[in-house]
Design a protein around this motif. Structure first.
Motif, PDB file in Angstrom:
ATOM      1  N   LYS A  12       0.657  -1.572  -0.038  1.00  8.73           N
ATOM      2  CA  LYS A  12       0.088   0.252  -0.015  1.00  8.73           C
ATOM      3  C   LYS A  12       0.649   0.658   0.082  1.00  8.73           C
ATOM      4  N   PHE A  13       1.593   0.946   0.889  1.00 10.94           N
ATOM      5  CA  PHE A  13       2.540   2.300   0.532  1.00 10.94           C
ATOM      6  C   PHE A  13       3.068   2.606  -0.574  1.00 10.94           C
ATOM      7  N   LYS A  14       3.919   1.644  -1.166  1.00  9.95           N
ATOM      8  CA  LYS A  14       5.090   1.845  -2.925  1.00  9.95           C
ATOM      9  C   LYS A  14       3.033   2.231  -3.551  1.00  9.95           C
ATOM     10  N   LEU A  15       2.180   1.310  -2.894  1.00  9.67           N
ATOM     11  CA  LEU A  15       0.886   2.115  -4.138  1.00  9.67           C
ATOM     12  C   LEU A  15       0.761   3.828  -4.252  1.00  9.67           C
ATOM     13  N   SER A  72      14.716   3.505  -2.211  1.00  5.17           N
ATOM     14  CA  SER A  72      13.959   5.103  -1.867  1.00  5.17           C
ATOM     15  C   SER A  72      12.920   4.479  -1.186  1.00  5.17           C
ATOM     16  N   CYS A  73      12.245   3.911  -1.779  1.00  2.00           N
ATOM     17  CA  CYS A  73      11.064   4.082  -1.719  1.00  2.00           C
ATOM     18  C   CYS A  73      10.965   3.107  -0.330  1.00  2.00           C
ATOM     19  N   LEU A  74      11.686   2.266  -0.422  1.00  2.00           N
ATOM     20  CA  LEU A  74      11.912   1.402   1.136  1.00  2.00           C
ATOM     21  C   LEU A  74      11.808   1.773   2.152  1.00  2.00           C
ATOM     22  N   GLN A  75      13.472   2.748   2.009  1.00  2.00           N
ATOM     23  CA  GLN A  75      13.754   3.397   3.159  1.00  2.00           C
ATOM     24  C   GLN A  75      12.773   4.454   3.263  1.00  2.00           C
ATOM     25  N   ARG A  80       8.470   6.040   7.353  1.00  2.00           N
ATOM     26  CA  ARG A  80       6.921   5.984   8.152  1.00  2.00           C
ATOM     27  C   ARG A  80       7.088   4.479   9.683  1.00  2.00           C
ATOM     28  N   CYS A  81       7.395   3.632   9.302  1.00  2.00           N
ATOM     29  CA  CYS A  81       6.620   3.167  10.460  1.00  2.00           C
ATOM     30  C   CYS A  81       7.574   2.867  11.886  1.00  2.00           C
ATOM     31  N   MET A  82       8.669   3.672  11.509  1.00  2.00           N
ATOM     32  CA  MET A  82       9.236   4.185  13.429  1.00  2.00           C
ATOM     33  C   MET A  82       8.881   5.407  13.448  1.00  2.00           C
ATOM     34  N   GLN A 227      17.099  11.493   4.919  1.00  2.00           N
ATOM     35  CA  GLN A 227      18.067  10.468   5.432  1.00  2.00           C
ATOM     36  C   GLN A 227      18.060   9.007   5.712  1.00  2.00           C
ATOM     37  N   ASP A 228      19.123   8.824   5.568  1.00  2.00           N
ATOM     38  CA  ASP A 228      19.275   7.206   5.088  1.00  2.00           C
ATOM     39  C   ASP A 228      18.704   6.210   6.568  1.00  2.00           C
ATOM     40  N   VAL A 229      18.301   5.311   6.444  1.00  2.00           N
ATOM     41  CA  VAL A 229      17.769   4.028   7.661  1.00  2.00           C
ATOM     42  C   VAL A 229      18.652   2.887   7.494  1.00  2.00           C
ATOM     43  N   GLU A 230      20.329   2.582   8.624  1.00  2.00           N
ATOM     44  CA  GLU A 230      20.435   1.913   8.325  1.00  2.00           C
ATOM     45  C   GLU A 230      19.897   0.623   8.479  1.00  2.00           C
TER      46      GLU A 230
END
Length: 230
Positions: A12-15, A72-75, A80-82, A227-230
């Motif tokens: 859903k987030f990807k969409l 990029s989308c996964l990051q 958003r989850c965090m 910002q990147d997520v490790e």
């Protein structure tokens, strides 16, 4: 193996993240189907269901594994989850300081009129009593660390029950939640070395499960593109 709920949230987030105006119609439809994996079919539509499943297994794989686009989308999804988790953990009033109570009425209000989920820690003290100054300094530090906990202090002579808090039992630490007394630590400084600090008091309270988990650090300015997520 990822839980189905996590996969569906990601879909859903990807969409939602896709630039829909730049997508071909075929890809728009695939993404729409991916975000609704529980589409129902009639019993007489077995062939359609099988074709749908085959189509999704090939084309969904292609979309989900588009490395450059999806990284990029996964990051962004992780961020958003965090942020959602941080908001849930931070729900409720914030304090961040050691509050001085002036009398017994304020003491009762601090204990009885807070949310049922709020932990209230009250230090009963008097000037010149060994350990009281060090405990006040320690609680001031902890109040800044655990902002969802209400830290208070009050002189024994101002409680209206000074006869119950003689010098021999000071410093005393009372812990309440939902108006109920959880713990009562008299002469608490005896639990520490002669010289003690906030980390010692924190460790002691954690042994009794009286402090919540430390808060997550603020996630910058909320700009998930920088910002990147490790």
């Amino acid at each position: 193996m990822r839980p189905k709920g996590v996969i569906n949230d990601w879909r859903k987030f990807k969409l939602e993240s896709e630039d829909k105006d730049s997508l071909p119609l075929s890809k728009k439809e695939i993404l729409r189907q991916m975000s609704s994996p529980h589409r129902s079919f009639s019993k007489d539509d077995k062939d359609t269901r099988e074709r749908f499943c085959r189509k999704m297994s090939m084309q969904e794989y292609e979309l989900i594994n588009d490395e450059k686009e999806d990284e990029s989308c996964l990051q962004k999804y992780r961020k958003r989850c965090m942020q959602d988790m941080h908001q849930r953990l931070s729900f409720g009033p914030k304090y961040g300081y050691l509050c001085e109570l002036q009398n017994g009425e304020q003491f009762l209000e601090a204990v009885e009129k807070e949310r049922k989920t709020t932990t209230v820690i009250v230090h009963i003290y008097e000037d010149g009593i060994k350990g009281c100054d060090a405990l006040n300094s320690s609680l001031t530090c902890l109040a800044a660390e655990y902002t969802t906990v209400k830290f208070c202090k009050i002189k024994a002579s101002n409680t209206g029950a000074g006869d119950r808090f003689s010098d021999e039992v000071l410093p005393t630490l009372l812990v309440y939640k939902g108006g109920e007394l959880l713990s009562n630590f008299i002469s608490i400084s005896e639990q520490f070395n002669e010289e003690f600090f906030a980390v010692d008091v924190e460790s002691f309270l954690n042994e009794y499960g009286l402090l919540p988990e430390r808060e997550l650090p603020t996630l910058g300015n909320g700009n998930t593109d920088e910002q990147d997520v490790e």
